[in-house]
Write an enzyme that holds these catalytic residues in place. Sequence first.
Site, PDB file in Angstrom:
ATOM      1  N   ASP A  72       0.814  -1.214   0.000  1.00  7.45           N
ATOM      2  CA  ASP A  72       0.000   0.000   0.000  1.00  7.45           C
ATOM      3  C   ASP A  72       0.852   1.270   0.000  1.00  7.45           C
ATOM      4  O   ASP A  72       2.074   1.227   0.162  1.00  7.45           O
ATOM      5  CB  ASP A  72      -0.982   0.001   1.182  1.00  7.45           C
ATOM      6  CG  ASP A  72      -0.327  -0.416   2.499  1.00  7.45           C
ATOM      7  OD1 ASP A  72       0.914  -0.388   2.596  1.00  7.45           O
ATOM      8  OD2 ASP A  72      -1.058  -0.770   3.434  1.00  7.45           O
ATOM      9  N   ASP A 141      -7.699  -2.781  14.215  1.00  4.01           N
ATOM     10  CA  ASP A 141      -9.082  -3.202  13.947  1.00  4.01           C
ATOM     11  C   ASP A 141      -9.137  -4.422  13.021  1.00  4.01           C
ATOM     12  O   ASP A 141     -10.180  -4.755  12.477  1.00  4.01           O
ATOM     13  CB  ASP A 141      -9.892  -2.045  13.343  1.00  4.01           C
ATOM     14  CG  ASP A 141      -9.248  -1.505  12.069  1.00  4.01           C
ATOM     15  OD1 ASP A 141      -8.270  -2.113  11.571  1.00  4.01           O
ATOM     16  OD2 ASP A 141      -9.726  -0.464  11.557  1.00  4.01           O
ATOM     17  N   HIS A 143      -7.447  -4.815  10.134  1.00  2.00           N
ATOM     18  CA  HIS A 143      -7.297  -4.592   8.688  1.00  2.00           C
ATOM     19  C   HIS A 143      -5.957  -5.127   8.179  1.00  2.00           C
ATOM     20  O   HIS A 143      -4.940  -5.076   8.868  1.00  2.00           O
ATOM     21  CB  HIS A 143      -7.495  -3.119   8.304  1.00  2.00           C
ATOM     22  CG  HIS A 143      -6.414  -2.175   8.712  1.00  2.00           C
ATOM     23  ND1 HIS A 143      -6.596  -1.187   9.641  1.00  2.00           N
ATOM     24  CD2 HIS A 143      -5.129  -2.045   8.296  1.00  2.00           C
ATOM     25  CE1 HIS A 143      -5.485  -0.493   9.783  1.00  2.00           C
ATOM     26  NE2 HIS A 143      -4.567  -0.999   8.977  1.00  2.00           N
ATOM     27  N   GLU A 148      -9.690  -1.668   5.160  1.00  4.53           N
ATOM     28  CA  GLU A 148     -10.362  -1.322   6.405  1.00  4.53           C
ATOM     29  C   GLU A 148     -11.591  -2.203   6.604  1.00  4.53           C
ATOM     30  O   GLU A 148     -12.036  -2.864   5.660  1.00  4.53           O
ATOM     31  CB  GLU A 148     -10.793   0.155   6.338  1.00  4.53           C
ATOM     32  CG  GLU A 148      -9.639   1.137   6.166  1.00  4.53           C
ATOM     33  CD  GLU A 148      -8.852   1.385   7.459  1.00  4.53           C
ATOM     34  OE1 GLU A 148      -8.772   0.470   8.304  1.00  4.53           O
ATOM     35  OE2 GLU A 148      -8.324   2.504   7.622  1.00  4.53           O
TER      36      GLU A 148
END
Length: 264
Positions: A72, A141, A143, A148
């Site tokens: 990314d 979380d 991801h 996400e």
Amino acid sequence: MKVIIRNNSAEGSLWAAHYIAAKINAKAKVSNKPFVIGLCTGSTPIETYAELIRMVKAGEVSFKNVISFNMDEYVGLPVEHPESYHSFMHRYLFDHIDEKPENIHILDGNAPDIEAECAAYEKAIVDAGGFDLFLGGVGEDGHIAFNEPFSSLSSRTRVVTLTQDTREVNARFFDGDFNKVPKQALTVGVATVLSSKEVVILAFGSKKARALKDAIEGPMSHYCTLSGLQNHPAGTIVCDENSISEVKVSSYRYFKAVEEAENL
Ligand code: GLP
């Protein structure tokens, strides 16, 4: 899914670096084809990269026939910004190993046509022969890359909007200022990661405990995109005692028993 539990991040990182090097060396013994690896950023892989650098310098592994694709990059952040993932990867890995510059691929978050950039990235991965191994981390979380919560588990490389949580967590890299964290990123999709022959995920520290519980014991769900790893035939999570602390005792004991039986 295999779960390798080590006492701390230092031991987990050593395990991961030696595992990756062994895979590169094993392919080089039987084939001239390049080893295609997916790479990640974040604070988690830094120790693994440091050990890989040591191994390259000691002649224990070489990246001369390795092609890498990073997962990314932020949108709109200049490449030369110290917190761009371009800068990060050169600082912590590429400047210290023997990978050829033309074999390094990182998404261009400043591309004039972002959709074309993402499509070309997916094509370049296929043209390189597909991933042998994808090394990733995980967000608090759950991801994976920048997929996400509520990203499709069949997603591919694309532009995404970052959650407030992720921007707050990453503010530590931007003088603690949430407003300086880019709002969007380019990321490989969950399916891009899972297209790899093998996936190795690093997760250390108690901040990752909820993510690991959801990914390992929860349902496979877009709520925790790492849970997509449950559907992969060769997924490994490398963690430490803190990050695995939320799973059931019975799960923990099972993973430890496998480690012992298979001498992992
Ligand atoms: C970002 C990256 C992820 C990384 C995560 C965790 O969101 N896009 O690839 O796994 O941060 O970062 P850290 O390793 O610093 O906890």
